[in-house]
Enzyme design. Structure first.
Site, mmCIF file in Angstrom:
data_model
loop_
_atom_site.group_PDB
_atom_site.id
_atom_site.type_symbol
_atom_site.label_atom_id
_atom_site.label_comp_id
_atom_site.label_asym_id
_atom_site.label_seq_id
_atom_site.Cartn_x
_atom_site.Cartn_y
_atom_site.Cartn_z
ATOM 1 N N SER A 1 7.837 -6.864 5.593
ATOM 2 C CA SER A 1 7.824 -6.367 4.244
ATOM 3 C C SER A 1 6.469 -5.851 3.757
ATOM 4 C CB SER A 1 8.293 -7.468 3.288
ATOM 5 O OG SER A 1 7.376 -8.552 3.303
ATOM 6 N N LYS B 1 -1.285 -6.770 -1.119
ATOM 7 C CA LYS B 1 0.179 -6.697 -1.222
ATOM 8 C C LYS B 1 0.584 -7.097 -2.640
ATOM 9 C CE LYS B 1 4.346 -8.398 1.206
ATOM 10 N NZ LYS B 1 4.841 -9.237 2.315
ATOM 11 N N SER C 1 6.486 -10.608 8.339
ATOM 12 C CA SER C 1 6.102 -9.495 7.454
ATOM 13 C C SER C 1 4.666 -9.019 7.544
ATOM 14 C CB SER C 1 6.410 -9.850 6.009
ATOM 15 O OG SER C 1 7.780 -9.646 5.768
HETATM 16 N N1 GLN Z 1 12.000 -9.425 7.542
HETATM 17 C C1 GLN Z 1 12.132 -10.826 7.273
HETATM 18 C C2 GLN Z 1 13.005 -11.013 6.063
HETATM 19 O O1 GLN Z 1 13.521 -10.064 5.610
HETATM 20 C C3 GLN Z 1 10.774 -11.443 7.060
HETATM 21 C C4 GLN Z 1 10.196 -11.134 5.736
HETATM 22 C C5 GLN Z 1 8.839 -11.724 5.509
HETATM 23 O O2 GLN Z 1 8.176 -12.187 6.434
HETATM 24 N N2 GLN Z 1 8.450 -11.745 4.259
HETATM 25 O O3 GLN Z 1 13.189 -12.084 5.572
#
Ligand code: GLN
Length: 487
Positions: A156, A81, A180
């Protein structure tokens, strides 16, 4: 090479490389060629680092030729990532503000997978600074779901999930602050693990919300995900939040079955999910019951407040962590008349809309007149959630829930409605607030035959039981019948 390694398990590839049936260079060349022909449609990678991959593969082959131990992931391709820093290679967080920045060091997890013989293929797409649930917040354009290119892969870590699901790489690393890793794993039909907070070093993970962020693996099987977590887990003096205790042996007990384990289905997280998602969860629970586990429903009342607490705590931490992107120290700079104008212009141009929204929310929640009412209260709710899980774990070894309320949605469906996007993580966020481990694995198909994910949750450092249960579930899980976009 007559044998194709595309779609093979990581453990199998490592075995073939170690026994010299294929070379690491052959494995990596094959995966690079495969990614080159399929990633233009998928867009799972921001950057494929061919040359670095081939030279890393050569190092593995040379080790084997010298008779040295090449490591448990010998020659296995891995996707990273793009919020994990890689020395001398662009690391963007999918943001314009880091444009042109090349980190001077490698993240600890990047070093660890390399030492274990894995070969990084490149950097994968994400929502900008890991804020989002669909990868549509990337400043490089969205990644697509490999089962349906009109749908999102989740986020994400959507790029890492899509690359593994589409067989461009057998393994990937992601980060999970509120879901994410698990949410995109569920939407793409693969396995994704958020370890106990502190089990994996965060050194070199670009911070979003430091009290929640954790790095973890993606794989196409439970065992491969355990294999990768085993490699990256363990104390790191460079991360003060890293646990002192040695990492547990995750593979040793994985085939022990679930006989006698007490498993609770979290009531609050089944209410309101798509009907097929709820059915899949109950089928999963029944399958564990049939294998000898004791299954009951359990109420964990405070999880209902997880989302609200998260959207104060995570933006508060983000507003502080992202203060360092000032147009001076990293990447993009837009010159102004004076320092202050340079800061404002650089940040205005460099950050996307969602990141700005979080910074504003977080700054507001931390401001002196509101600190106690918002941030302080959210922290008290966080303690309630920890206590609520603790009461459940007094009676259960692991808990089960859906990973996401629905299967993968269409691109664009939620971009103009942040709240509905935030709700994608309603089942995953509570564990981040508690610091506990949880993982998602595919179980059945929902609307349009898109994959469904089931979440296995465990108390802090309960990874051994979590993997046992996930492995037992995997054995009884229906095979995904839907074809990948290139099949
Ligand atoms: N979707 C969640 C957010 O937007 C979690 C994101 C994540 O785990 N990095 O904060």
């Amino acid at each position: 090479m007559t044998l194709s390694t595309i779609g093979m398990a990581a453990s199998e590839i490592a075995g073939l490389v170690r026994s010299k049936q294929v070379s690491a260079v052959e494995v990596v060349q094959e995966h690079l060629a495969f990614a080159a022909s399929h990633d233009s449609e998928l867009h799972s990678f921001i950057d494929i680092t061919d040359e670095a991959a081939l030279s890393a593969a050569r190092v593995v082959d040379e080790k084997i030729a010298r008779g040295e131990d090449p490591g448990s992931l010998a020659g296995v391709p891995i996707a990273l990532k793009d919020n994990l820093v890689t020395r001398g290679q662009a690391t963007t967080c999918a943001s314009q503000i880091l444009k042109g920045w090349k980190p001077p060091y490698d993240a600890t997890v990047v070093e660890k997978v390399r030492e274990a013989g894995a070969v990084a293929l490149g950097k994968t797409n994400l929502d900008e600074f890991a804020m989002g649930s669909s990868t549509e917040n990337s400043s490089f354009g969205p990644t697509r779901n490999p089962y349906d290119l009109q749908r999102v892969p989740g986020g994400s870590s959507g790029g890492s999930a899509a690359a593994v699901a589409a067989k461009l790489s057998p393994l990937a690393l992601g980060s999970d602050t509120g879901g994410s890793i698990r949410q995109p794993a569920a939407l793409c039909g693969i396995v994704g693990v958020k370890p106990t907070y502190g089990l994996v070093s965060r050194y070199g993970l670009i911070a979003f919300a430091s009290s929640l962020d954790q790095i973890g693996p993606f794989a196409r099987s439970v065992k491969d995900s355990a294999l990768l977590l085993q490699v990256i887990a363990g104390h790191d003096p460079k991360d003060s939040t890293s646990l002192e205790s040695p990492a547990p042996d995750l593979l040793a007990g994985i085939e022990r079955g679930v006989e006698g384990l007490r498993i609770g289905v979290i009531e609050e997280l089944i209410d309101g999910v798509a009907p097929k998602v709820g059915e899949a969860l109950l089928e999963a629970a029944n399958s564990l019951g049939a294998q000898g586990a004791k299954i009951e429903h359990v109420s964990v009342p405070a999880v209902k407040y997880g989302l609200s607490a998260y959207y104060l705590i995570a933006p508060a931490e983000a507003s502080s962590n992202l203060a360092r992107y000032d147009g001076v120290r990293y990447g993009l700079r837009v010159e102004g008349q004076d320092m202050n104008e340079t800061y404002v212009k650089s940040r205005t141009k460099g950050f996307g809309a969602e990141v700005k929204r979080r910074i504003m929310l977080g700054t507001f929640a931390l401001s002196s007149g509101y600190y106690d009412a918002y941030y302080g209260k959210a922290q008290r709710v966080r303690t309630m959630i920890i206590n609520s899980f603790q009461s459940a774990y007094n009676h259960f070894d692991v808990l089960l829930s859906p990973t996401t309320p629905t299967t993968a949605f269409e691109l664009g469906a939620k971009v103009s409605d942040p709240l509905s996007m935030y709700l994608s993580d309603i089942c995953t966020i509570p564990t981040n607030l508690a610091g506990h481990p949880a993982m998602s694995l595919p179980y059945g198909q929902g609307e349009n035959d898109m994959p469904i994910g089931v979440q296995v949750l465990a108390p802090a450092l309960g990874e051994v039981n979590m993997f046992r249960v996930a492995r037992a579930l995997e054995l009884g899980a229906p095979v995904i019948s839907r074809k990948l976009f290139w099949e």
